[in-house]
Design an enzyme around this catalytic site. Sequence first.
Site, PDB file in Angstrom:
ATOM      1  N   ILE A  45      12.733  -6.289  -2.005  1.00 47.17           N
ATOM      2  CA  ILE A  45      12.668  -5.833  -3.344  1.00 47.17           C
ATOM      3  C   ILE A  45      11.544  -4.740  -3.621  1.00 47.17           C
ATOM      4  O   ILE A  45      11.324  -4.377  -4.493  1.00 47.17           O
ATOM      5  CB  ILE A  45      12.534  -7.175  -4.149  1.00 47.17           C
ATOM      6  CG1 ILE A  45      11.087  -8.024  -3.777  1.00 47.17           C
ATOM      7  CG2 ILE A  45      13.893  -8.054  -4.064  1.00 47.17           C
ATOM      8  CD1 ILE A  45      10.911  -9.103  -4.716  1.00 47.17           C
ATOM      9  N   GLU A  46      10.605  -4.728  -2.765  1.00 48.59           N
ATOM     10  CA  GLU A  46       9.565  -4.185  -2.773  1.00 48.59           C
ATOM     11  C   GLU A  46       9.937  -2.440  -2.483  1.00 48.59           C
ATOM     12  O   GLU A  46       9.288  -1.651  -3.071  1.00 48.59           O
ATOM     13  CB  GLU A  46       8.376  -4.610  -1.766  1.00 48.59           C
ATOM     14  CG  GLU A  46       7.533  -5.617  -2.152  1.00 48.59           C
ATOM     15  CD  GLU A  46       6.740  -5.203  -3.397  1.00 48.59           C
ATOM     16  OE1 GLU A  46       6.376  -4.078  -3.575  1.00 48.59           O
ATOM     17  OE2 GLU A  46       6.266  -6.382  -4.065  1.00 48.59           O
ATOM     18  N   SER A  47      10.640  -2.180  -1.451  1.00 48.50           N
ATOM     19  CA  SER A  47      11.045  -0.704  -0.862  1.00 48.50           C
ATOM     20  C   SER A  47      12.407  -0.509  -0.663  1.00 48.50           C
ATOM     21  O   SER A  47      12.728   0.652  -0.328  1.00 48.50           O
ATOM     22  CB  SER A  47       9.795  -0.591   0.285  1.00 48.50           C
ATOM     23  OG  SER A  47      10.656  -1.586   1.399  1.00 48.50           O
TER      24      SER A  47
END
Length: 416
Positions: free
Chosen positions: A145-147
């Site tokens: 979900i971050e990258s």
Amino acid sequence: MKHFIFIIACAFSAHLFAQTLSNDSLACTQKPDTLIVDTMVTDTIVADTLFFDENIKNVDTTLCEGDTAIPDLPDSVYKERLQALPFVLETPYHSVIKAFIQRYIRNRPKQLAAMQRKAEYYFPIFADILQRNGLPFELSYLAVIESALNPTAKSRAGAGGLWQFMPSTGRIYGLEINSLIDERFDPIKSTEAACRYLCHLYDMFDDWNLALAAYNCGQGTIRKAISRAGGKRDFWSIYPYLPKETRSYVPIFIAASYAMTYADLHGICPEAIEMTMQTDTIFTDKRQHLLQVSEVMNIDLQELRRLNPQYTRDILPGGKSYALCLPEERVGDYLMLQDSILNFKADSLINNRRAEIDMAQKTSAGGTYGGTYKVKSGDTLGGIANKCHCSVKQLKQWNGLKSDFIRVGQVLKLHK
């Protein structure tokens, strides 16, 4: 360190990722430094940014053989599947979570297929480091979900890498960031840094959902939300007091976990992206360019960049030991060809910075100035001063002369 190939089935078998960590064993094995900053924030609304990677949005979706897209399922099925995830972190069902699941499955099938393929490479790296730090494996989905598992992802706020560290935070956690190297993009070192940060957050809140929320908005914001909620230390209790994007953060984390695990049950399997899966890392203190390695060893430069994303200008700085990740079967070739690699186009690629400057220059009269001047027959101080664009007084001062007398062969200092 070897990253052996790790094939992830379209539906992750429950026993494959099952964690043997008991609640008592979840204490982090490494304590971070006491200096922590609240800068692990994303710069736009989570729902629109955390799981959409422009670099892979146009890949072809790989449908599981014989499967077709499955229509919407009853809530009971989502609930049952979420509860079946072999996680330490809780994965409850809620209509908000279902909405994010459907955004992955329906709106982002191409990206989901690509991320599944990337997970075959990155998840084994994460698993090893998470286990060494005593952390649950499912924290791997935080990088999803971050990258979107893009090691060189950058946000508009300046966060970068798989775990989206800000430069200041990355340096605090020991990541080297300068003109030639950015270890926020190094899959191994950035994961180690993320583990230290997550350890700190879990030790602070004793709750993984709160630790995840703090990873997004900062520990100070979570403390304030807890205070406004009357001291309740539960994500769902403090939900109304959180920033908008942080309210979505834990639901998206749960949705990403579901989507990556059960994608095949919705007709989506890993994209057939060509990637080197079996690699080995060697260490070298020799300054070198990835193009030298690519040309001499006949390895695609783009693949070398994918395996070594931390070298932002394709240069291993040298001077101390740096890691070079290669396809496992080519490490022996590198060791045999190292001298040829270091010598290949060295002057243009790595020896193009001057180590010393000679300030001596030529005048129109043929003399020199800016360094030293050797007295010739017939020279006078006045003539030398004229050639070197200075005064007789300056020549005397620079050379400690008491008179105008000079001798042939004498070396005069200029522009001291």
